[in-house]
Write an enzyme that holds these catalytic residues in place. Structure first.
Site, PDB file in Angstrom:
ATOM      1  N   SER A 199       0.851  -1.195   0.000  1.00  0.00           N
ATOM      2  CA  SER A 199       0.000   0.000   0.000  1.00  0.00           C
ATOM      3  C   SER A 199       0.884   1.242   0.000  1.00  0.00           C
ATOM      4  O   SER A 199       1.673   1.447   0.934  1.00  0.00           O
ATOM      5  CB  SER A 199      -0.882   0.026   1.241  1.00  0.00           C
ATOM      6  OG  SER A 199      -1.423   1.335   1.385  1.00  0.00           O
ATOM      7  N   HIS A 241      -1.198  -1.280  -4.376  1.00  0.00           N
ATOM      8  CA  HIS A 241      -2.473  -0.979  -3.699  1.00  0.00           C
ATOM      9  C   HIS A 241      -2.543   0.512  -3.382  1.00  0.00           C
ATOM     10  O   HIS A 241      -1.643   1.076  -2.760  1.00  0.00           O
ATOM     11  CB  HIS A 241      -2.549  -1.810  -2.418  1.00  0.00           C
ATOM     12  CG  HIS A 241      -3.849  -1.712  -1.678  1.00  0.00           C
ATOM     13  ND1 HIS A 241      -4.958  -2.454  -2.029  1.00  0.00           N
ATOM     14  CD2 HIS A 241      -4.219  -0.967  -0.610  1.00  0.00           C
ATOM     15  CE1 HIS A 241      -5.958  -2.183  -1.189  1.00  0.00           C
ATOM     16  NE2 HIS A 241      -5.530  -1.261  -0.321  1.00  0.00           N
ATOM     17  N   ASP A 259      -4.772   3.496  -1.680  1.00  0.00           N
ATOM     18  CA  ASP A 259      -5.832   3.748  -0.698  1.00  0.00           C
ATOM     19  C   ASP A 259      -6.400   5.154  -0.848  1.00  0.00           C
ATOM     20  O   ASP A 259      -5.748   6.140  -0.497  1.00  0.00           O
ATOM     21  CB  ASP A 259      -5.267   3.568   0.719  1.00  0.00           C
ATOM     22  CG  ASP A 259      -5.089   2.102   1.078  1.00  0.00           C
ATOM     23  OD1 ASP A 259      -6.058   1.340   0.918  1.00  0.00           O
ATOM     24  OD2 ASP A 259      -3.982   1.724   1.509  1.00  0.00           O
ATOM     25  N   MET A 316      -9.000   7.885   0.335  1.00  0.00           N
ATOM     26  CA  MET A 316      -9.787   8.220   1.545  1.00  0.00           C
ATOM     27  C   MET A 316     -10.338   9.637   1.418  1.00  0.00           C
ATOM     28  O   MET A 316      -9.654  10.528   0.903  1.00  0.00           O
ATOM     29  CB  MET A 316      -8.884   8.144   2.773  1.00  0.00           C
ATOM     30  CG  MET A 316      -8.215   6.785   2.951  1.00  0.00           C
ATOM     31  SD  MET A 316      -7.336   6.719   4.514  1.00  0.00           S
ATOM     32  CE  MET A 316      -6.554   5.106   4.364  1.00  0.00           C
ATOM     33  N   HIS A 334      -8.412   1.001  -3.822  1.00  0.00           N
ATOM     34  CA  HIS A 334      -9.330   0.733  -2.697  1.00  0.00           C
ATOM     35  C   HIS A 334      -9.996   2.046  -2.306  1.00  0.00           C
ATOM     36  O   HIS A 334      -9.358   2.925  -1.731  1.00  0.00           O
ATOM     37  CB  HIS A 334      -8.489   0.159  -1.545  1.00  0.00           C
ATOM     38  CG  HIS A 334      -9.248  -0.108  -0.286  1.00  0.00           C
ATOM     39  ND1 HIS A 334      -8.620  -0.392   0.908  1.00  0.00           N
ATOM     40  CD2 HIS A 334     -10.582  -0.144  -0.019  1.00  0.00           C
ATOM     41  CE1 HIS A 334      -9.523  -0.594   1.857  1.00  0.00           C
ATOM     42  NE2 HIS A 334     -10.720  -0.438   1.316  1.00  0.00           N
ATOM     43  N   MET A 337     -12.159   4.248  -0.094  1.00  0.00           N
ATOM     44  CA  MET A 337     -12.782   4.416   1.221  1.00  0.00           C
ATOM     45  C   MET A 337     -13.471   5.776   1.166  1.00  0.00           C
ATOM     46  O   MET A 337     -13.046   6.752   1.806  1.00  0.00           O
ATOM     47  CB  MET A 337     -11.707   4.325   2.323  1.00  0.00           C
ATOM     48  CG  MET A 337     -11.230   2.894   2.521  1.00  0.00           C
ATOM     49  SD  MET A 337      -9.638   2.777   3.345  1.00  0.00           S
ATOM     50  CE  MET A 337      -8.567   2.958   1.910  1.00  0.00           C
ATOM     51  N   MET A 340     -11.184  -6.458   5.535  1.00  0.00           N
ATOM     52  CA  MET A 340     -10.393  -5.512   6.335  1.00  0.00           C
ATOM     53  C   MET A 340     -10.056  -6.155   7.677  1.00  0.00           C
ATOM     54  O   MET A 340     -10.943  -6.652   8.382  1.00  0.00           O
ATOM     55  CB  MET A 340     -11.183  -4.217   6.585  1.00  0.00           C
ATOM     56  CG  MET A 340     -11.501  -3.383   5.361  1.00  0.00           C
ATOM     57  SD  MET A 340     -10.076  -2.873   4.372  1.00  0.00           S
ATOM     58  CE  MET A 340      -9.085  -1.977   5.584  1.00  0.00           C
ATOM     59  N   GLY A 392      -8.700   3.564   7.484  1.00  0.00           N
ATOM     60  CA  GLY A 392      -8.415   4.978   7.707  1.00  0.00           C
ATOM     61  C   GLY A 392      -6.934   5.268   7.893  1.00  0.00           C
ATOM     62  O   GLY A 392      -6.463   6.327   7.512  1.00  0.00           O
ATOM     63  N   PHE A 393      -6.206   4.294   8.444  1.00  0.00           N
ATOM     64  CA  PHE A 393      -4.805   4.565   8.756  1.00  0.00           C
ATOM     65  C   PHE A 393      -3.955   3.323   8.557  1.00  0.00           C
ATOM     66  O   PHE A 393      -4.437   2.207   8.758  1.00  0.00           O
ATOM     67  CB  PHE A 393      -4.664   5.019  10.222  1.00  0.00           C
ATOM     68  CG  PHE A 393      -5.513   6.222  10.530  1.00  0.00           C
ATOM     69  CD1 PHE A 393      -5.061   7.501  10.221  1.00  0.00           C
ATOM     70  CD2 PHE A 393      -6.779   6.066  11.073  1.00  0.00           C
ATOM     71  CE1 PHE A 393      -5.858   8.612  10.461  1.00  0.00           C
ATOM     72  CE2 PHE A 393      -7.586   7.169  11.320  1.00  0.00           C
ATOM     73  CZ  PHE A 393      -7.132   8.457  11.013  1.00  0.00           C
ATOM     74  N   GLY A 394      -2.709   3.545   8.196  1.00  0.00           N
ATOM     75  CA  GLY A 394      -1.750   2.451   8.157  1.00  0.00           C
ATOM     76  C   GLY A 394      -1.221   2.198   9.569  1.00  0.00           C
ATOM     77  O   GLY A 394      -1.456   2.991  10.490  1.00  0.00           O
ATOM     78  N   GLY A 395      -0.526   1.091   9.726  1.00  0.00           N
ATOM     79  CA  GLY A 395       0.187   0.835  10.979  1.00  0.00           C
ATOM     80  C   GLY A 395      -0.669   0.424  12.159  1.00  0.00           C
ATOM     81  O   GLY A 395      -0.211   0.475  13.301  1.00  0.00           O
ATOM     82  N   ASP A 446      -6.495  -6.807   4.140  1.00  0.00           N
ATOM     83  CA  ASP A 446      -5.931  -5.456   4.206  1.00  0.00           C
ATOM     84  C   ASP A 446      -5.902  -4.967   5.644  1.00  0.00           C
ATOM     85  O   ASP A 446      -6.956  -4.775   6.259  1.00  0.00           O
ATOM     86  CB  ASP A 446      -6.794  -4.529   3.325  1.00  0.00           C
ATOM     87  CG  ASP A 446      -6.202  -3.148   3.149  1.00  0.00           C
ATOM     88  OD1 ASP A 446      -5.133  -2.873   3.730  1.00  0.00           O
ATOM     89  OD2 ASP A 446      -6.815  -2.341   2.425  1.00  0.00           O
ATOM     90  N   GLY A 447      -4.681  -4.760   6.163  1.00  0.00           N
ATOM     91  CA  GLY A 447      -4.514  -4.186   7.491  1.00  0.00           C
ATOM     92  C   GLY A 447      -3.705  -5.068   8.419  1.00  0.00           C
ATOM     93  O   GLY A 447      -4.087  -6.206   8.705  1.00  0.00           O
ATOM     94  N   GLY A 448      -2.547  -4.564   8.848  1.00  0.00           N
ATOM     95  CA  GLY A 448      -1.742  -5.295   9.825  1.00  0.00           C
ATOM     96  C   GLY A 448      -1.146  -6.590   9.308  1.00  0.00           C
ATOM     97  O   GLY A 448      -0.811  -7.480  10.096  1.00  0.00           O
ATOM     98  N   GLY A 450       1.281  -2.307   4.091  1.00  0.00           N
ATOM     99  CA  GLY A 450       1.864  -0.968   4.039  1.00  0.00           C
ATOM    100  C   GLY A 450       3.107  -0.914   4.892  1.00  0.00           C
ATOM    101  O   GLY A 450       4.236  -1.020   4.392  1.00  0.00           O
ATOM    102  N   SER A 451       2.920  -0.801   6.200  1.00  0.00           N
ATOM    103  CA  SER A 451       4.084  -0.660   7.098  1.00  0.00           C
ATOM    104  C   SER A 451       5.070  -1.806   6.971  1.00  0.00           C
ATOM    105  O   SER A 451       6.280  -1.579   6.995  1.00  0.00           O
ATOM    106  CB  SER A 451       3.654  -0.551   8.567  1.00  0.00           C
ATOM    107  OG  SER A 451       2.291  -0.382   8.705  1.00  0.00           O
TER     108      SER A 451
HETATM  109  C1  DX5 Z   1      -6.231   0.950   5.851  1.00  0.00           C
HETATM  110  C2  DX5 Z   1      -5.776   0.786   4.407  1.00  0.00           C
HETATM  111  C3  DX5 Z   1      -4.676  -0.172   4.270  1.00  0.00           C
HETATM  112  C4  DX5 Z   1      -3.520   0.100   5.170  1.00  0.00           C
HETATM  113  C5  DX5 Z   1      -2.563  -1.026   5.267  1.00  0.00           C
HETATM  114  O1  DX5 Z   1      -7.219   1.878   5.920  1.00  0.00           O
HETATM  115  O2  DX5 Z   1      -6.827   0.361   3.579  1.00  0.00           O
HETATM  116  O3  DX5 Z   1      -4.314  -0.459   2.935  1.00  0.00           O
HETATM  117  O4  DX5 Z   1      -2.907   1.289   4.901  1.00  0.00           O
HETATM  118  O5  DX5 Z   1      -1.533  -0.587   6.089  1.00  0.00           O
HETATM  119  P1  DX5 Z   1      -0.767  -1.509   7.132  1.00  0.00           P
HETATM  120  O6  DX5 Z   1      -0.225  -2.637   6.350  1.00  0.00           O
HETATM  121  O7  DX5 Z   1       0.261  -0.583   7.677  1.00  0.00           O
HETATM  122  O8  DX5 Z   1      -1.788  -1.938   8.145  1.00  0.00           O
HETATM  123 ZN    ZN Z   2      -6.412  -0.563   1.468  1.00  0.00          ZN
END
Ligand code: DX5
Ligand code: ZN
Length: 227
Positions: free
Chosen positions: A12, A37, A39, A41, A70, A72, A141, A146-149, A176-178, A198-199
């Protein structure tokens, strides 16, 4: 795009350097990313704001793999043509984003893209039961968007249920996420084939030290090989 269920890693670019998207995209692709990917928002459906169609169109010039967008955002339908024009290969909308997801998925395919449907952690697998013939991808999800990490929320039961519901349809399951080397094998064992990270991909690296992206991607892939 031909369909297969091999594990695909989709970094991401939410975790990339926002002043250097072109080089960041080229770096992750050079280092083994399968998809890119993106994102989107809107500060309304989710409490964060990223980029819109003109930026996505600019990213397209650098993507040689698959641009996985994606959304959002809410509403979705008024923006579908703009993302087709921007060059999205896959456009994913949230089931929670409005009352007419069925129409939205038809419109995404009608605009020439693959259609994805995303589920927030609180939304059950059954929400897509009547959508599977209209979708090319279901995004599960594993954080609240909303946020990475953020910390991974275990949705393996939902992934298993979806895998069963999908049967032999050509529908990807994306998570998607973590996602990191610890969580990736769990979601792959449950039936996921697209891993957004992402992270876990960008941490410790930069466009000047892209090998770190490569070793981060390789670590996720190696962990899933064992799953
Ligand atoms: C969350 C996003 C993700 C997210 C993934 O709202 O849709 O794509 O940034 O980030 P990590 O891998 O850091 O959880
Ligand atoms: Zn995403």
């Amino acid at each position: 795009m031909t369909f297969d269920r091999r594990v695909k890693i989709a970094p991401s670019i939410l975790s990339a350097d926002f002043a250097d998207f072109g080089r960041e995209i080229r770096a992750i692709e050079d280092q083994g990313a399968d998809w890119v990917h993106v994102d989107v928002m809107d500060n309304h459906f989710v409490p964060n704001l990223t980029f819109g169609p003109p930026a996505v169109k600019a990213f397209r010039r650098h993507v040689t793999t698959v641009m996985d967008v994606h959304l959002m955002i809410a509403p979705v339908d008024p923006s579908i043509d703009a993302y087709a024009e921007a060059g999205a290969d896959i456009l994913t909308a949230h089931v929670e984003a409005g009352p007419h997801i069925h129409r939205t998925l038809q419109a995404i395919r009608g605009a020439g893209m693959k259609a994805g449907v995303a589920l927030n952690p609180g939304t059950p697998a059954e929400a897509v039961a009547h959508l599977l013939d209209l979708a090319d991808l279901v995004c599960v999800m594993t954080v609240n968007p909303g946020f990475g990490g953020q910390k991974f929320i275990d949705m393996t039961g939902k992934i298993r249920a979806l895998r069963e519901m999908i049967g032999d349809r050509e529908v990807h399951i994306e998570v998607d996420g973590g996602v990191d080397p610890d969580t990736a094998p769990r979601v792959v064992a449950a039936g996921a084939d697209v891993l957004v990270a992402g992270s876990a991909v960008f941490r410790g690296g930069s466009v000047d030290v892209p090998e770190v992206y490569g070793s981060n991607i390789a670590a996720i892939r190696a962990a899933t090989d064992a799953a």
